[in-house]
Design an enzyme around this catalytic site. Structure first.
Site, PDB file in Angstrom:
ATOM      1  N   ARG A 190       0.825  -1.211   0.000  1.00 37.49           N
ATOM      2  CA  ARG A 190       0.000   0.000   0.000  1.00 37.49           C
ATOM      3  C   ARG A 190       0.861   1.264   0.000  1.00 37.49           C
ATOM      4  O   ARG A 190       0.469   2.295   0.555  1.00 37.49           O
ATOM      5  CB  ARG A 190      -0.971   0.030   1.190  1.00 37.49           C
ATOM      6  CG  ARG A 190      -1.755  -1.244   1.376  1.00 37.49           C
ATOM      7  CD  ARG A 190      -2.417  -1.711   0.122  1.00 37.49           C
ATOM      8  NE  ARG A 190      -3.115  -2.983   0.293  1.00 37.49           N
ATOM      9  CZ  ARG A 190      -3.698  -3.619  -0.703  1.00 37.49           C
ATOM     10  NH1 ARG A 190      -3.647  -3.145  -1.932  1.00 37.49           N
ATOM     11  NH2 ARG A 190      -4.326  -4.750  -0.492  1.00 37.49           N
ATOM     12  N   GLU A 216      -6.221 -12.336   8.001  1.00 34.89           N
ATOM     13  CA  GLU A 216      -5.930 -12.453   6.571  1.00 34.89           C
ATOM     14  C   GLU A 216      -4.837 -13.488   6.283  1.00 34.89           C
ATOM     15  O   GLU A 216      -3.895 -13.229   5.547  1.00 34.89           O
ATOM     16  CB  GLU A 216      -5.528 -11.088   6.004  1.00 34.89           C
ATOM     17  CG  GLU A 216      -6.631 -10.052   6.129  1.00 34.89           C
ATOM     18  CD  GLU A 216      -6.303  -8.716   5.467  1.00 34.89           C
ATOM     19  OE1 GLU A 216      -5.131  -8.347   5.450  1.00 34.89           O
ATOM     20  OE2 GLU A 216      -7.246  -8.074   4.981  1.00 34.89           O
ATOM     21  N   ASP A 246     -12.136  -1.000   7.150  1.00 38.17           N
ATOM     22  CA  ASP A 246     -10.747  -0.912   6.702  1.00 38.17           C
ATOM     23  C   ASP A 246     -10.400   0.430   6.060  1.00 38.17           C
ATOM     24  O   ASP A 246     -10.349   0.525   4.835  1.00 38.17           O
ATOM     25  CB  ASP A 246     -10.485  -2.040   5.673  1.00 38.17           C
ATOM     26  CG  ASP A 246      -9.010  -2.249   5.428  1.00 38.17           C
ATOM     27  OD1 ASP A 246      -8.209  -1.690   6.184  1.00 38.17           O
ATOM     28  OD2 ASP A 246      -8.669  -2.994   4.481  1.00 38.17           O
ATOM     29  N   ARG A 303      -2.411  -6.278  17.044  1.00 40.89           N
ATOM     30  CA  ARG A 303      -3.432  -5.641  16.203  1.00 40.89           C
ATOM     31  C   ARG A 303      -4.788  -6.353  16.316  1.00 40.89           C
ATOM     32  O   ARG A 303      -4.847  -7.577  16.405  1.00 40.89           O
ATOM     33  CB  ARG A 303      -2.984  -5.617  14.738  1.00 40.89           C
ATOM     34  CG  ARG A 303      -1.741  -4.788  14.540  1.00 40.89           C
ATOM     35  CD  ARG A 303      -1.295  -4.793  13.106  1.00 40.89           C
ATOM     36  NE  ARG A 303      -2.030  -3.900  12.242  1.00 40.89           N
ATOM     37  CZ  ARG A 303      -2.578  -4.238  11.085  1.00 40.89           C
ATOM     38  NH1 ARG A 303      -2.529  -5.490  10.654  1.00 40.89           N
ATOM     39  NH2 ARG A 303      -3.186  -3.357  10.334  1.00 40.89           N
ATOM     40  N   GLU A 344      -4.533   4.170   0.670  1.00 37.26           N
ATOM     41  CA  GLU A 344      -4.949   2.946  -0.014  1.00 37.26           C
ATOM     42  C   GLU A 344      -6.338   3.093  -0.628  1.00 37.26           C
ATOM     43  O   GLU A 344      -6.579   2.638  -1.746  1.00 37.26           O
ATOM     44  CB  GLU A 344      -4.930   1.789   0.996  1.00 37.26           C
ATOM     45  CG  GLU A 344      -5.451   0.487   0.436  1.00 37.26           C
ATOM     46  CD  GLU A 344      -5.435  -0.642   1.452  1.00 37.26           C
ATOM     47  OE1 GLU A 344      -4.942  -0.448   2.575  1.00 37.26           O
ATOM     48  OE2 GLU A 344      -5.921  -1.735   1.105  1.00 37.26           O
ATOM     49  N   HIS A 366     -16.211   0.261   0.795  1.00 37.15           N
ATOM     50  CA  HIS A 366     -15.526  -0.905   0.234  1.00 37.15           C
ATOM     51  C   HIS A 366     -16.047  -1.319  -1.136  1.00 37.15           C
ATOM     52  O   HIS A 366     -16.213  -2.512  -1.427  1.00 37.15           O
ATOM     53  CB  HIS A 366     -15.589  -2.094   1.198  1.00 37.15           C
ATOM     54  CG  HIS A 366     -14.263  -2.808   1.283  1.00 37.15           C
ATOM     55  ND1 HIS A 366     -13.582  -3.233   0.157  1.00 37.15           N
ATOM     56  CD2 HIS A 366     -13.486  -3.150   2.334  1.00 37.15           C
ATOM     57  CE1 HIS A 366     -12.451  -3.806   0.528  1.00 37.15           C
ATOM     58  NE2 HIS A 366     -12.353  -3.753   1.844  1.00 37.15           N
ATOM     59  N   ARG A 398     -18.550  -8.643   8.893  1.00 34.99           N
ATOM     60  CA  ARG A 398     -17.129  -8.389   9.154  1.00 34.99           C
ATOM     61  C   ARG A 398     -16.938  -7.232  10.137  1.00 34.99           C
ATOM     62  O   ARG A 398     -16.003  -7.243  10.948  1.00 34.99           O
ATOM     63  CB  ARG A 398     -16.428  -8.084   7.823  1.00 34.99           C
ATOM     64  CG  ARG A 398     -15.016  -7.583   7.995  1.00 34.99           C
ATOM     65  CD  ARG A 398     -14.292  -7.516   6.671  1.00 34.99           C
ATOM     66  NE  ARG A 398     -13.118  -6.661   6.770  1.00 34.99           N
ATOM     67  CZ  ARG A 398     -12.360  -6.311   5.753  1.00 34.99           C
ATOM     68  NH1 ARG A 398     -12.640  -6.756   4.531  1.00 34.99           N
ATOM     69  NH2 ARG A 398     -11.312  -5.538   5.915  1.00 34.99           N
ATOM     70  N   ASN A 411       2.388  -7.744   7.569  1.00 35.97           N
ATOM     71  CA  ASN A 411       2.433  -9.076   6.961  1.00 35.97           C
ATOM     72  C   ASN A 411       3.920  -9.431   6.957  1.00 35.97           C
ATOM     73  O   ASN A 411       4.643  -9.162   6.008  1.00 35.97           O
ATOM     74  CB  ASN A 411       1.871  -9.055   5.551  1.00 35.97           C
ATOM     75  CG  ASN A 411       0.389  -8.709   5.571  1.00 35.97           C
ATOM     76  OD1 ASN A 411      -0.359  -9.205   6.408  1.00 35.97           O
ATOM     77  ND2 ASN A 411      -0.036  -7.836   4.680  1.00 35.97           N
ATOM     78  N   GLU A 470      -4.970   3.080  15.164  1.00 38.14           N
ATOM     79  CA  GLU A 470      -4.235   2.886  13.910  1.00 38.14           C
ATOM     80  C   GLU A 470      -4.955   3.655  12.811  1.00 38.14           C
ATOM     81  O   GLU A 470      -6.055   3.294  12.398  1.00 38.14           O
ATOM     82  CB  GLU A 470      -4.152   1.393  13.553  1.00 38.14           C
ATOM     83  CG  GLU A 470      -3.411   1.140  12.238  1.00 38.14           C
ATOM     84  CD  GLU A 470      -3.173  -0.351  11.947  1.00 38.14           C
ATOM     85  OE1 GLU A 470      -2.849  -1.116  12.876  1.00 38.14           O
ATOM     86  OE2 GLU A 470      -3.330  -0.743  10.776  1.00 38.14           O
ATOM     87  N   TRP A 522     -14.849 -10.137   0.803  1.00 38.06           N
ATOM     88  CA  TRP A 522     -13.874  -9.471  -0.059  1.00 38.06           C
ATOM     89  C   TRP A 522     -14.574  -8.801  -1.250  1.00 38.06           C
ATOM     90  O   TRP A 522     -13.962  -8.059  -1.999  1.00 38.06           O
ATOM     91  CB  TRP A 522     -12.831 -10.479  -0.577  1.00 38.06           C
ATOM     92  CG  TRP A 522     -11.787 -10.819   0.444  1.00 38.06           C
ATOM     93  CD1 TRP A 522     -11.615 -10.221   1.660  1.00 38.06           C
ATOM     94  CD2 TRP A 522     -10.761 -11.824   0.357  1.00 38.06           C
ATOM     95  NE1 TRP A 522     -10.560 -10.782   2.332  1.00 38.06           N
ATOM     96  CE2 TRP A 522     -10.022 -11.777   1.556  1.00 38.06           C
ATOM     97  CE3 TRP A 522     -10.406 -12.765  -0.616  1.00 38.06           C
ATOM     98  CZ2 TRP A 522      -8.932 -12.618   1.816  1.00 38.06           C
ATOM     99  CZ3 TRP A 522      -9.322 -13.606  -0.364  1.00 38.06           C
ATOM    100  CH2 TRP A 522      -8.593 -13.539   0.829  1.00 38.06           C
ATOM    101  N   LYS A 565       0.607  -8.807  13.757  1.00 37.90           N
ATOM    102  CA  LYS A 565      -0.648  -9.122  13.072  1.00 37.90           C
ATOM    103  C   LYS A 565      -0.784 -10.634  13.140  1.00 37.90           C
ATOM    104  O   LYS A 565       0.018 -11.358  12.538  1.00 37.90           O
ATOM    105  CB  LYS A 565      -0.585  -8.642  11.624  1.00 37.90           C
ATOM    106  CG  LYS A 565      -1.748  -9.091  10.741  1.00 37.90           C
ATOM    107  CD  LYS A 565      -1.683  -8.456   9.351  1.00 37.90           C
ATOM    108  CE  LYS A 565      -2.810  -8.917   8.446  1.00 37.90           C
ATOM    109  NZ  LYS A 565      -2.809  -8.245   7.136  1.00 37.90           N
TER     110      LYS A 565
HETATM  111  C1  BDP Z   1      -5.756  -3.771   4.488  1.00 35.99           C
HETATM  112  C2  BDP Z   1      -4.755  -3.829   3.401  1.00 35.99           C
HETATM  113  C3  BDP Z   1      -3.754  -4.933   3.533  1.00 35.99           C
HETATM  114  C4  BDP Z   1      -3.228  -4.966   4.959  1.00 35.99           C
HETATM  115  C5  BDP Z   1      -4.359  -5.084   5.925  1.00 35.99           C
HETATM  116  C6  BDP Z   1      -3.907  -4.940   7.373  1.00 35.99           C
HETATM  117  O1  BDP Z   1      -5.444  -3.961   2.177  1.00 35.99           O
HETATM  118  O2  BDP Z   1      -2.746  -4.710   2.600  1.00 35.99           O
HETATM  119  O3  BDP Z   1      -2.347  -6.019   5.127  1.00 35.99           O
HETATM  120  O4  BDP Z   1      -5.275  -4.068   5.735  1.00 35.99           O
HETATM  121  O5  BDP Z   1      -4.099  -3.860   7.915  1.00 35.99           O
HETATM  122  O6  BDP Z   1      -6.137  -2.446   4.549  1.00 35.99           O
HETATM  123  O7  BDP Z   1      -3.383  -5.870   7.953  1.00 35.99           O
END
Ligand code: BDP
Length: 723
Positions: free
Chosen positions: A187, A310, A384, A343, A412, A540, A355, A229, A406, A562, A306
């Protein structure tokens, strides 16, 4: 012949001048332009007539360097810095402990007034001379005070009677870099990562120093270097040496380094068979890892994690929970005074529930069970980082747990680094929101700074928008988001308009004819993006994966949540996500007065209408229009607002350099084009359900729906790499 030589000399000088100049924007808000106004220039020159800085530490050296850079540029003469207070000292920078007794008496404060990191700026005027004292309990406090003094000069403030005490309201003021070890940035829209792992630890890029200066100038005191990540390799000895070099570079600026810790690291780099947080070998592995890190970096901040989100590994892989995972790491860090930032951005592919409800459901029951050095980091909204979200219901709902904010500074979902959207306005809206968790007035800001519920550690993080672009942030106005985030993390009650004012004066010009219209443009820019992307609470509906541009029609992805169709729920009967008791009942996660307000479409603020309600196309909005017409008009309004921004920018041409003007102009052209793209694509798509004409005043789309659906962007920036 002579003329030729003269010409060559001229070229030589011009070339050298060019070389000595950094590219436009590199200096950020620390450009220290010459103060032209004679009265101010003479006032500042008097104050800076004899500068004394007491002390010898590394941070003291940083203070001296900054003064020697800034004062000559602003005041046009050379400076010398004295090491002792004398008769003629006019600017004295010293910790409270080192300040001469007679000056302390005149300041009429005590050391408790400015805490650990705060400072005071105080003018002491005698008949003979004018003095300004900068004092603090720590050298870092002095650095913050010095930066503030310089900032006030850049903003052309009158310093004759300055009497300012300022302390940060939040402890951990942090940037989260989502930087990968191959230097791509998840991002990230401003080039590659600043961290040149290949050349570290020996090569210390000047950028690291300038980055630290910029952070310290707004009070940012923590950075997490790597992507959430995470890649476990960052915890191996080879990389830790490199991290150490960065930590040493940042230390004099008061910045602590954190790393993202991949939960399965004991397996991937430790040779263990499990990463179960209750397994003794795993516990010992993390303890040894913490000891190893602190041997290298004694002031290491801790881990940002994290987990079970995901697809990332976490304690749930071993039938354990977030408390087991976070506390295991917290125990390893506690002897070294390190923190775990865990997180709360979780949602599960196995959970069919809305969600928006999942993080609250998973975390709130654990309130009171986390160790004291665990902070739970919560995104500002429950989905998000959308252009607009109601505040996350977790704020105020865990009174025994430090809850850290956060925000996303990188855009993004707000037009990458091509759209001008001033984010402190968005942050302010969230910080001011009233959670009602402890009765009226329980704002998110009060939750964060611990004043509402008494949390012992407090924090605010922003996902950085910084890369190796010449101007750091891609869009020149992206710098304002970095600046503003830092100012709001220092004081979450600051007015975003005031922050824009400061930034504009420091970055471009103090001329009111420039500042006023551009400030207005900045503070309205956030509403513009909401209008042309996600009006009335839509969210979204971005194209898949890269999130570049509209994709409200996307419906074929494997996980329901998604897909944009999951979020807008448009059908022939209407549009919107019902989160009231008749739908997912997400509103029940808010305190009762808030839940009641959101539950009724008549009291629900219209900006959140379709976030909480599924309403018929002919539902009547507050202004009497139907929902369909109102929605269409909002999209058009967004486009019009960008056109107005273009016009405003054209009018201020005389106040910025031709290069800066052109750059922003080109970016606004893209923004205008993309705003129209959003309007046309979304309205054409929603029209297939509403089956109604576009209202008068809304421009006809340039293409048909099939065209917009056919657009593909396989190389859009910032996408998550697959290795
Ligand atoms: C989303 C993003 C992704 C991040 C995720 C996160 O699309 O790239 O890894 O959040 O915050 O906004 O972990």
């Amino acid at each position: 012949m002579l003329l030729n030589r003269f010409f060559l000399v001229l070229v030589f000088f011009a070339y050298n001048l060019l070389l000595s100049q950094t590219p436009a924007g590199y200096e950020l808000w620390m450009d220290y332009k010459k103060v032209e106004m004679p009265s101010l220039s003479s006032q500042y020159s008097n104050i800076a007539n004899e500068v004394t800085v007491l002390g010898e530490g590394e941070t003291i050296q940083v203070i001296k360097n900054e003064l020697l850079l800034a004062l000559p540029q602003m005041l046009g003469s050379q400076f010398e810095i004295k090491k002792e207070v004398g008769e003629k000292s006019s600017m004295i920078i010293a910790t409270w402990a080192q300040l001469p007794q007679n000056i302390k008496k005149q300041i009429e404060l005590d050391d408790e007034s400015f805490g650990n990191e705060g400072f005071t700026l105080k003018s002491l005027n005698t008949k003979k001379a004018q003095k300004v004292i900068v004092t603090a309990n720590s050298e870092i406090g002095l650095l913050y005070g010095t930066f503030r003094l310089l900032a006030l000069m850049q903003q052309h403030s009158d310093l004759t009677n300055i009497n300012l005490v300022d302390t940060p309201k939040i402890d951990i003021r942090m940037l989260n870099h989502w930087d990968n070890l191959d230097r791509t940035v998840e991002r990230g829209y401003a080039g590659f990562s600043l961290w040149n792992w290949q050349k570290l630890p020996e090569f210390i890029d000047q950028r690291y120093v300038d980055y630290a200066r910029a952070n310290a100038s707004v009070g940012i005191n923590a950075v997490s270097l790597t992507n959430v990540n995470a890649n476990a390799l960052i915890l191996t000895p080879m990389y830790l040496e490199k991290v150490k070099a960065l930590a040493e570079t940042f230390r004099p600026y008061g910045i602590k380094v954190y790393l993202t810790a991949r939960f399965s690291a004991p397996i991937e780099i430790g040779g263990l068979e499990s990463a179960d947080p209750l397994n003794q070998k795993v516990i010992e592995w993390w303890q040894a890892k913490a000891d190893e890190i602190y041997d290298l970096i004694p002031d290491f901040g801790g881990f940002l994690v994290k987990a079970n989100s995901e697809g990332q590994p976490g304690p749930q892989n071993y039938d354990r929970n977030h408390v087991d995972g976070a506390n295991m790491m917290a125990k390893a860090l506690a002897p070294h005074k390190g923190n775990v930032i865990w997180r709360a951005f979780v949602y599960s592919e196995h959970d069919a529930d809305d969600r928006a409800k999942q993080a609250y459901s998973e975390f709130v029951p654990y309130d009171g069970q986390f160790l004291p050095n665990v902070l739970v980091q919560v995104k500002n909204g429950a989905i998000d980082f959308q252009p607009r979200e109601p505040f996350h219901p977790m704020f105020g709902a865990m009174s025994k747990t430090p809850i850290m904010m956060e925000f996303q500074i990188t855009k993004e979902y707000l037009g990458f680094s091509t759209h001008l959207v001033y984010l402190p306005k968005l942050y302010e809206e969230v910080l001011e929101a009233d959670t009602y968790q402890e009765g009226k007035g329980s704002t998110v800001a009060k939750v964060l700074d611990g004043s509402l519920q008494g949390q012992q550690i407090t924090g605010m993080a922003g996902v950085a928008n910084i890369g190796n672009d010449l101007n750091w942030t891609g869009h020149p106005f992206g710098q304002a988001d970095w600046y503003g985030f830092g100012r709001q993390a220092w004081n979450p009650y600051l007015d975003s308009e005031k922050i824009a004012d400061e930034w504009l004066r420091m970055t471009f010009s103090n001329d009111e004819k420039f500042v006023e219209p551009i400030k207005e443009m900045m503070v309205t820019s956030r509403e513009a993006v909401v209008n042309y992307m996600n009006p009335l609470g839509l969210h979204h509906i971005f194209d898949t994966g890269h999130h570049y541009g509209p994709g409200p029609w996307v419906s074929e992805l494997s996980r329901p949540e998604w897909n944009p169709v999951y979020y807008h729920q448009a059908d022939e009967n209407g549009i919107g996500f019902d989160r009231t008791p008749s739908g997912s009942n997400a509103t029940a996660q808010y305190a009762q007065p808030v839940a009641e307000m959101f539950n009724d479409p008549k009291t629900c603020p219209e900006e959140y209408l379709l976030w909480f309600h599924h309403l018929p196309w002919d539902y009547q909005l507050k202004n009497g229009e139907t929902l369909w017409n109102g929605l269409a008009r909002k999209y058009q309004e967004g486009v019009n607002q960008v056109a107005k921004m273009q016009k405003t920018w054209n009018q201020i041409k005389p106040y910025v350099s031709a290069e800066q003007h052109k750059e922003v102009n080109m970016l606004l052209t893209i923004q205008h084009k993309e705003a129209k793209w959003w309007r046309d694509a979304c309205l054409l798509y929603f029209q297939t359900f509403s089956k109604q004409e576009l209202p008068v005043g809304v421009e006809k789309p340039e293409h048909d729906l099939e065209y917009y659906k056919s657009l593909k962007f396989p190389f859009a920036p910032g996408i998550r790499p697959r290795w």
